[in-house]
Structures are given as structure tokens and as C-alpha cells.
Scaffold this motif. Structure first.
Motif, PDB file in Angstrom:
ATOM      1  N   PRO A  10      -6.441   0.075   4.276  1.00  0.00           N
ATOM      2  CA  PRO A  10      -6.125   1.431   3.835  1.00  0.00           C
ATOM      3  C   PRO A  10      -4.691   1.497   3.279  1.00  0.00           C
ATOM      4  O   PRO A  10      -3.893   0.586   3.499  1.00  0.00           O
ATOM      5  N   VAL A  11      -4.415   2.592   2.584  1.00  0.00           N
ATOM      6  CA  VAL A  11      -3.131   2.728   1.902  1.00  0.00           C
ATOM      7  C   VAL A  11      -1.944   2.542   2.845  1.00  0.00           C
ATOM      8  O   VAL A  11      -0.997   1.834   2.527  1.00  0.00           O
ATOM      9  N   TRP A  12      -2.012   3.142   4.032  1.00  0.00           N
ATOM     10  CA  TRP A  12      -0.840   3.059   4.913  1.00  0.00           C
ATOM     11  C   TRP A  12      -0.532   1.624   5.325  1.00  0.00           C
ATOM     12  O   TRP A  12       0.630   1.236   5.420  1.00  0.00           O
ATOM     13  N   GLU A  13      -1.588   0.832   5.524  1.00  0.00           N
ATOM     14  CA  GLU A  13      -1.337  -0.564   5.902  1.00  0.00           C
ATOM     15  C   GLU A  13      -0.803  -1.370   4.729  1.00  0.00           C
ATOM     16  O   GLU A  13       0.003  -2.280   4.900  1.00  0.00           O
ATOM     17  N   ASN A  14      -1.263  -1.014   3.508  1.00  0.00           N
ATOM     18  CA  ASN A  14      -0.712  -1.637   2.315  1.00  0.00           C
ATOM     19  C   ASN A  14       0.783  -1.362   2.211  1.00  0.00           C
ATOM     20  O   ASN A  14       1.574  -2.265   1.978  1.00  0.00           O
ATOM     21  N   VAL A  15       1.146  -0.088   2.381  1.00  0.00           N
ATOM     22  CA  VAL A  15       2.542   0.318   2.182  1.00  0.00           C
ATOM     23  C   VAL A  15       3.446  -0.379   3.206  1.00  0.00           C
ATOM     24  O   VAL A  15       4.513  -0.882   2.868  1.00  0.00           O
TER      25      VAL A  15
ATOM     26  N   PHE B  64       2.848  -3.129   4.852  1.00  0.00           N
ATOM     27  CA  PHE B  64       2.415  -4.502   5.100  1.00  0.00           C
ATOM     28  C   PHE B  64       3.573  -5.429   5.437  1.00  0.00           C
ATOM     29  O   PHE B  64       3.531  -6.197   6.395  1.00  0.00           O
ATOM     30  N   LYS B  65       4.647  -5.328   4.647  1.00  0.00           N
ATOM     31  CA  LYS B  65       5.769  -6.236   4.848  1.00  0.00           C
ATOM     32  C   LYS B  65       6.487  -5.943   6.160  1.00  0.00           C
ATOM     33  O   LYS B  65       6.876  -6.863   6.886  1.00  0.00           O
ATOM     34  N   LEU B  66       6.672  -4.653   6.457  1.00  0.00           N
ATOM     35  CA  LEU B  66       7.332  -4.290   7.714  1.00  0.00           C
ATOM     36  C   LEU B  66       6.515  -4.774   8.905  1.00  0.00           C
ATOM     37  O   LEU B  66       7.058  -5.276   9.897  1.00  0.00           O
ATOM     38  N   LEU B  67       5.187  -4.654   8.800  1.00  0.00           N
ATOM     39  CA  LEU B  67       4.319  -5.130   9.879  1.00  0.00           C
ATOM     40  C   LEU B  67       4.369  -6.650   9.971  1.00  0.00           C
ATOM     41  O   LEU B  67       4.432  -7.212  11.060  1.00  0.00           O
ATOM     42  N   ALA B  68       4.370  -7.321   8.812  1.00  0.00           N
ATOM     43  CA  ALA B  68       4.401  -8.783   8.805  1.00  0.00           C
ATOM     44  C   ALA B  68       5.698  -9.308   9.412  1.00  0.00           C
ATOM     45  O   ALA B  68       5.715 -10.333  10.077  1.00  0.00           O
TER      46      ALA B  68
ATOM     47  N   ALA C 283       4.731   5.066   6.564  1.00  0.00           N
ATOM     48  CA  ALA C 283       3.984   5.074   5.300  1.00  0.00           C
ATOM     49  C   ALA C 283       4.026   6.457   4.668  1.00  0.00           C
ATOM     50  O   ALA C 283       4.254   6.599   3.458  1.00  0.00           O
ATOM     51  N   ALA C 284       3.839   7.482   5.483  1.00  0.00           N
ATOM     52  CA  ALA C 284       3.867   8.859   4.965  1.00  0.00           C
ATOM     53  C   ALA C 284       5.229   9.155   4.336  1.00  0.00           C
ATOM     54  O   ALA C 284       5.320   9.783   3.275  1.00  0.00           O
ATOM     55  N   GLU C 285       6.276   8.665   4.998  1.00  0.00           N
ATOM     56  CA  GLU C 285       7.644   8.894   4.512  1.00  0.00           C
ATOM     57  C   GLU C 285       7.849   8.219   3.146  1.00  0.00           C
ATOM     58  O   GLU C 285       8.371   8.832   2.210  1.00  0.00           O
TER      59      GLU C 285
ATOM     60  N   LEU D 160       4.238   0.806  -5.860  1.00  0.00           N
ATOM     61  CA  LEU D 160       5.691   1.022  -5.842  1.00  0.00           C
ATOM     62  C   LEU D 160       6.167   1.288  -4.412  1.00  0.00           C
ATOM     63  O   LEU D 160       7.169   0.721  -3.958  1.00  0.00           O
ATOM     64  N   ALA D 161       5.400   2.111  -3.693  1.00  0.00           N
ATOM     65  CA  ALA D 161       5.761   2.408  -2.301  1.00  0.00           C
ATOM     66  C   ALA D 161       5.787   1.121  -1.488  1.00  0.00           C
ATOM     67  O   ALA D 161       6.684   0.890  -0.669  1.00  0.00           O
ATOM     68  N   ARG D 162       4.781   0.234  -1.729  1.00  0.00           N
ATOM     69  CA  ARG D 162       4.727  -1.022  -0.982  1.00  0.00           C
ATOM     70  C   ARG D 162       5.923  -1.912  -1.327  1.00  0.00           C
ATOM     71  O   ARG D 162       6.480  -2.573  -0.451  1.00  0.00           O
ATOM     72  N   ALA D 163       6.335  -1.884  -2.623  1.00  0.00           N
ATOM     73  CA  ALA D 163       7.452  -2.727  -3.035  1.00  0.00           C
ATOM     74  C   ALA D 163       8.770  -2.272  -2.428  1.00  0.00           C
ATOM     75  O   ALA D 163       9.657  -3.083  -2.178  1.00  0.00           O
ATOM     76  N   ILE D 164       8.922  -0.963  -2.189  1.00  0.00           N
ATOM     77  CA  ILE D 164      10.228  -0.464  -1.709  1.00  0.00           C
ATOM     78  C   ILE D 164      10.268  -0.228  -0.208  1.00  0.00           C
ATOM     79  O   ILE D 164      11.342  -0.026   0.360  1.00  0.00           O
TER      80      ILE D 164
END
Lengths: 267, 259
Positions: B101-106, B108-112, B125-127, B156-160
Motif C-alpha cells: 500500500p501507499v503508506w508502506e511505499n512512502v 519503505f526506506k525508513l522501515l528498511a 506517511a500521512a505527513e 516523490l514522497a517516497r524519494a524525500i
């Protein structure tokens, strides 16, 4: 100086064989390195338990119907075939033994492996191949995640563990299929059939089948991941990856089956 | 860290061939820290390969890549990963993970990187989604349920999200309508400014290049043929760049077409 024509042609032939051999060896080496890297990731954290579980359920649970049907019908056919065949030399009594030995040692792992190759090998190759051609694998790299660790390692582990469990079930259902035909159609009594089944069955018969199953599970998931990982060229490339995953893992299953049988049953 | 004189990224003699096809033929480029560099070039000119080399996705045949003055080829695997941890990338087609889902995509790096728990990731993710103008209700959708413009914004959200020092944008406006393109450009400028990051974009969209770039460089046949201020694009005095910027058929760049 020009070589005479027949010699030329003979050399062409050897060159072609040599080229093919080099290609095969290079491919085998690349797959082996790929497998070694994936295994090394299983030994170093982080581990992706969630992804392992997902792959495990996909392989074990969702392959259950196909494998179960395959096993039941195979058991039934075996009973029927061996009965009619063995009647020619008055050995109908061996039906139960033939069914259980064929299923546990040979047909359980091989047929389950081939069914799983069709389902899982294809699915993994298509999924990972699509991730490759849509840059998702590159994206993993930019997101602090090693794609071998994230995509390949959990799937390999899941395949290696799930296959023996599937084969245990296939063994039971295969014997049941034979028992069904034996008691309903061939006139065995239920007790006598089951006694004959277990009298000559050794633990090694089952265990050797489960070892084969683990190897086949590893091979199927490995070829699925490898073909998907190497995929290129858009939709067509993913299609090719899927095909070669199924074909290569099926052939490897049959070839390795011979090798493993030779290793485990000839002393 | 990066002193006044040291560029954030320095490329020297970068070369890469695929079989007989020479894609990069000695790329030299300096990218200033905290600035936005736009790399222009036609299709197949080597733009994407250049940034894939910097990201470490492709190993160049020759040449050096320095990030913060350190040659990345000489880094250990761990150090290289540490460098990559501070780089973000927006892929051309989003390259969102369609199984998540979108939130996990956004996040992803922080979780990894284990910088955040799964519970906290939803709020984070919402932020970040709010920063790219998306409502928190998008969080639970899957990428396939989003329009092209929304996918780009999630990308873009995922990149930043992990607040990188360097961000790469691969054709950020390709495939979008002109208004959405301008919106994405605006978001890119805002995000880069807020993070104080160094941005590298590749594009062939001139309007976009002028909007997001401080500096610009033009790549042609695997070489950098011009560098200068992005604001001057279209009137640089360089015949190749001006032809490209104005989209003219006649000029020093000849398309290899067969009639």
C-alpha cells in the motif's frame, strides 16, 4: 590454405557443440553464484520474516489443491495399472506395496515438484520479472534494501521448507487413492490393504522422498527467481522469463531426481 | 563536510558501453552542493545511464565518481551503502512497489533502515503525503489504484521521506499533462529547498528544466557538450543547446532517421 569441405563442416559441428557447452556452463555458473549469494543473505540480518511467511503460504497452502488432486489420481492409476499388469504373473497381492513405494520414493516428490514448478516457478518469475522491467528492483537498491535479500532469499527458504510438507500430504493422499481403488474396485479388504502398505514400508522410503522434495522446492524457487531477475525487454521479456523458469525447473527436477535416486539407493 | 570548493558530485571521464554501443564517452560534470542541476539530452543520449552510474546500479567501464570528494569506487560495500542511504530517487514511471500500500511505499526506506516502527510509519506517511499535496486517505490504496499524477507524487514522497542529501529525478514530468507537470515541478522545488538537498534531474522538457534547475548541462552522444545557468536555456548561444531547447529539426544535432 583451405581445409577440405567435409573437414570444415565437421569443425563447424564441433564448434557449435562447444559453443552450446560453454553457454550451458556459463549459465550454470551464474545460477550457482546467484544461489550462493541468496543463501549468504539467509545467514545475515536483516531477515524478512513477513516475506518468508507470505511466500510460504503461497507455496504450501495455495498449491495444496493441485498437489492433492495430482496425488489422489496418481495413487488411483497406480493401483489400477499395477493390478492389471501384475495379474499376468499372479502378483496382484503386491499392489499396495507398489503404490506406497512408488508414491513415497518417486511420484510424490516428482509430481508435486512439477506442479509447483508450474504454479510457483511461473508466478515468481513473472512477479520478479515485472519488478525488474518496471525499475522496482533498482528502486529497492535506492531504498537501502538489497533485492537479493528482500526478494530472493525468503522465497528460496520458503520453497525448501514448504515442498517436503506438501509431499507428506501428497504421500498420504496418494496411498489413499490406491486404497480407494484397491478396496472399492479390486476387492482387497481395507485392513489387508493397509497392512500390506505398511509392512514393507521403511522410514528411508519416506525420508528419501522428502529430501528430494526439499531439493526440488529449492530448485523451483531458485529458477523462478533467477529467470525473473534476469528478465528484460518489457512484456515479452517477462513472458520469456516465465517460460524458461517452468521449463528449466521441470527439466532440473527430472534430472536431479535421477541423480538423487542414484545417490540414495545404490550402494 | 562539503567545503565551498568541493562539488557534491564530481564525474570525470565516465565511460560505459553496452556491447558495441558506446553510451557514455567520457562524461565530466560537477554538481554543486545544495544546487539543482538539470541534465538535458535527447532520447538515448546517456542521461539515465549517467545517474544509474552515480547510484551504483551500473558499474562504469572507466572514469571516476566522487561524492563529497570521495571516490565511490574505492568505498567498501558498507560505506557505499551508507552513501546510498543518503540518496533519494524518483523513477521515471514511479517504480512503486505494487504489492505494498501507499503508506508502506512512502516509508519503505525508513522501515528498511529501522528508523521507524510500522505503527509510526502510517503517521509519518500521512505527513509526507501532505507535503506533496495528497490526502492521508490515499495511504491505504495500492499504486495500481492511483492516477499517473498521483503515482508521481507518491514516488516523490517516497524519494524525500528519508530526508536525503541528494535526490535524483528521472524525467519527473514525462507523461503528465502540462498543468500537473508544473505542479510536480513546484513540489520538487519546494521539497529540495526544504531539505537543503542537492538535486539532479534529467529531462527533455524545457519548461520543466527552467523551473527546477539552477544549473543545466547538455549531454549529447555520451559527452557533456555544454554547461551553464538553467535560466539561460533557449538563448545560450550554443547552437546545439538552442536547437534542442527550441525543438528545431534543423541544426547541429541530426536525428539518425532513415527515409
Amino acid at each position: 590454405m583451405k581445409a577440405p569441405e567435409p573437414l570444415d563442416r565437421a569443425l563447424d559441428l564441433t564448434a557449435a557443440i562447444g559453443r552450446a557447452a560453454i553457454l550451458v556452463l556459463r549459465g550454470a555458473g551464474a545460477v550457482a553464484l546467484f544461489a550462493a549469494e541468496a543463501i549468504s543473505h539467509l545467514l545475515r540480518p536483516p531477515f524478512y520474516g513477513r516475506l518468508f511467511l507470505k511466500a510460504f503460504i503461497e507455496i504450501a497452502w495455495f498449491s495444496l489443491p493441485v498437489v492433492a488432486l495430482t496425488a489422489v489420481f496418481t495413487g488411483m492409476v497406480l493401483a489400477l495399472q499395477s493390478y492389471t499388469g501384475f495379474a499376468r504373473f499372479n502378483a496382484e497381492g503386491a499392489v499396495a506395496n507398489v503404490v506406497v513405494l512408488s508414491i513415497t520414493r518417486e511420484l510424490g516428490p516428482v509430481l508435486a515438484g512439477l506442479m509447483v514448478a508450474g504454479r510457483i516457478g511461473a508466478a515468481f518469475a513473472a512477479e520478479i520479472g515485472t519488478m525488474r522491467v518496471t525499475d522496482q528492483i533498482d528502486a529497492l537498491n535506492t531504498l537501502s534494501t538489497n533485492p537479493m535479500k528482500y526478494l530472493v532469499a525468503p522465497r528460496l527458504l520458503a520453497g525448501t521448507i514448504a515442498m517436503p510438507l506438501l509431499v507428506v500430504i501428497a504421500d498420504i493422499l496418494g496411498v489413499m487413492g490406491g486404497w480407494l481403488i484397491g478396496t472399492q474396485q479390486l476387492g482387497f479388504s481395507s485392513g489387508a490393504y493397509l497392512k500390506a502398505t505398511f509392512d514393507f514400508l521403511e522410514a528411508w522410503d519416506v525420508i528419501s522422498g522428502l529430501i528430494k522434495a526439499a531439493v526440488f522446492g529449492f530448485v523451483v524457487t531458485l529458477m523462478g527467481c533467477w529467470c525473473g531477475y534476469q528478465s528484460g525487454g518489457g512484456a515479452q521479456g517477462v513472458g520469456r522469463a516465465t517460460t524458461s523458469a517452468v521449463v528449466s525447473s521441470s527439466i532440473l527436477i527430472l534430472a536431479l531426481d535421477y541423480v538423487l535416486t542414484a545417490m540414495m539407493f545404490t550402494r | 563536510m562539503s567545503g565551498a570548493g568541493v562539488p557534491k558530485i564530481r564525474l570525470r571521464g565516465l565511460a560505459k558501453s553496452f556491447g558495441p554501443k558506446v553510451v557514455l564517452d567520457g562524461v565530466d560534470l560537477d554538481i554543486r552542493a545544495g544546487h539543482s542541476m538539470v541534465i538535458l539530452g535527447g532520447s538515448g543520449s546517456g542521461k539515465s545511464v549517467t545517474i544509474k552510474c552515480i547510484l551504483g546500479l551500473i558499474t562504469p567501464d572507466a572514469g571516476t565518481i566522487e561524492i563529497d570528494g570521495r571516490d565511490v569506487a574505492k568505498l567498501s560495500r558498507r560505506e557505499r551503502e551508507a552513501v546510498n542511504d543518503r540518496i533519494g530517487m524518483l523513477f521515471q514511471n514511479g517504480a512503486l512497489f505494487d504489492s505494498l500500500p501507499v503508506w508502506e511505499n512512502v516509508c519503505f526506506k525508513l522501515l528498511a533502515q529501522r528508523r521507524i516502527t510500522r505503527r509510526a510509519a502510517r503517521d509519518k506517511a500521512a505527513e509526507v503525503l501532505a507535503q506533496v499535496g495528497l490526502a492521508a486517505s490515499v495511504s491505504d490504496l495500492y499504486p495500481s489504484e492511483l492516477s499517473g499524477g498521483m503515482q508521481k507524487r507518491v514516488g516523490l514522497a517516497r524519494a524525500i521521506a528519508a530526508e536525503p542529501d541528494i535526490i535524483f529525478f528521472d524525467e519527473p514530468t514525462t507523461g503528465l499533462d502540462p498543468i500537473m507537470g508544473a505542479v510536480i515541478d513546484g513540489l520538487i522545488v519546494d521539497c529540495v529547498k526544504r531539505l537543503g538537498a542537492t538535486a539532479v534531474s534529467i529531462t527533455h522538457d524545457m519548461a520543466s528544466a527552467r523551473r527546477i534547475g539552477d544549473d543545466a548541462a547538455m549531454i549529447h552522444r555520451g559527452k557533456i557538450v555544454w554547461t551553464g545557468a538553467a535560466a539561460t536555456l533557449g538563448e545560450t548561444g550554443n547552437a546545439m543547446v538552442d536547437q534542442f531547447a527550441r525543438g528545431e529539426r534543423e541544426g547541429p544535432i541530426q536525428m539518425e532517421l532513415r527515409k
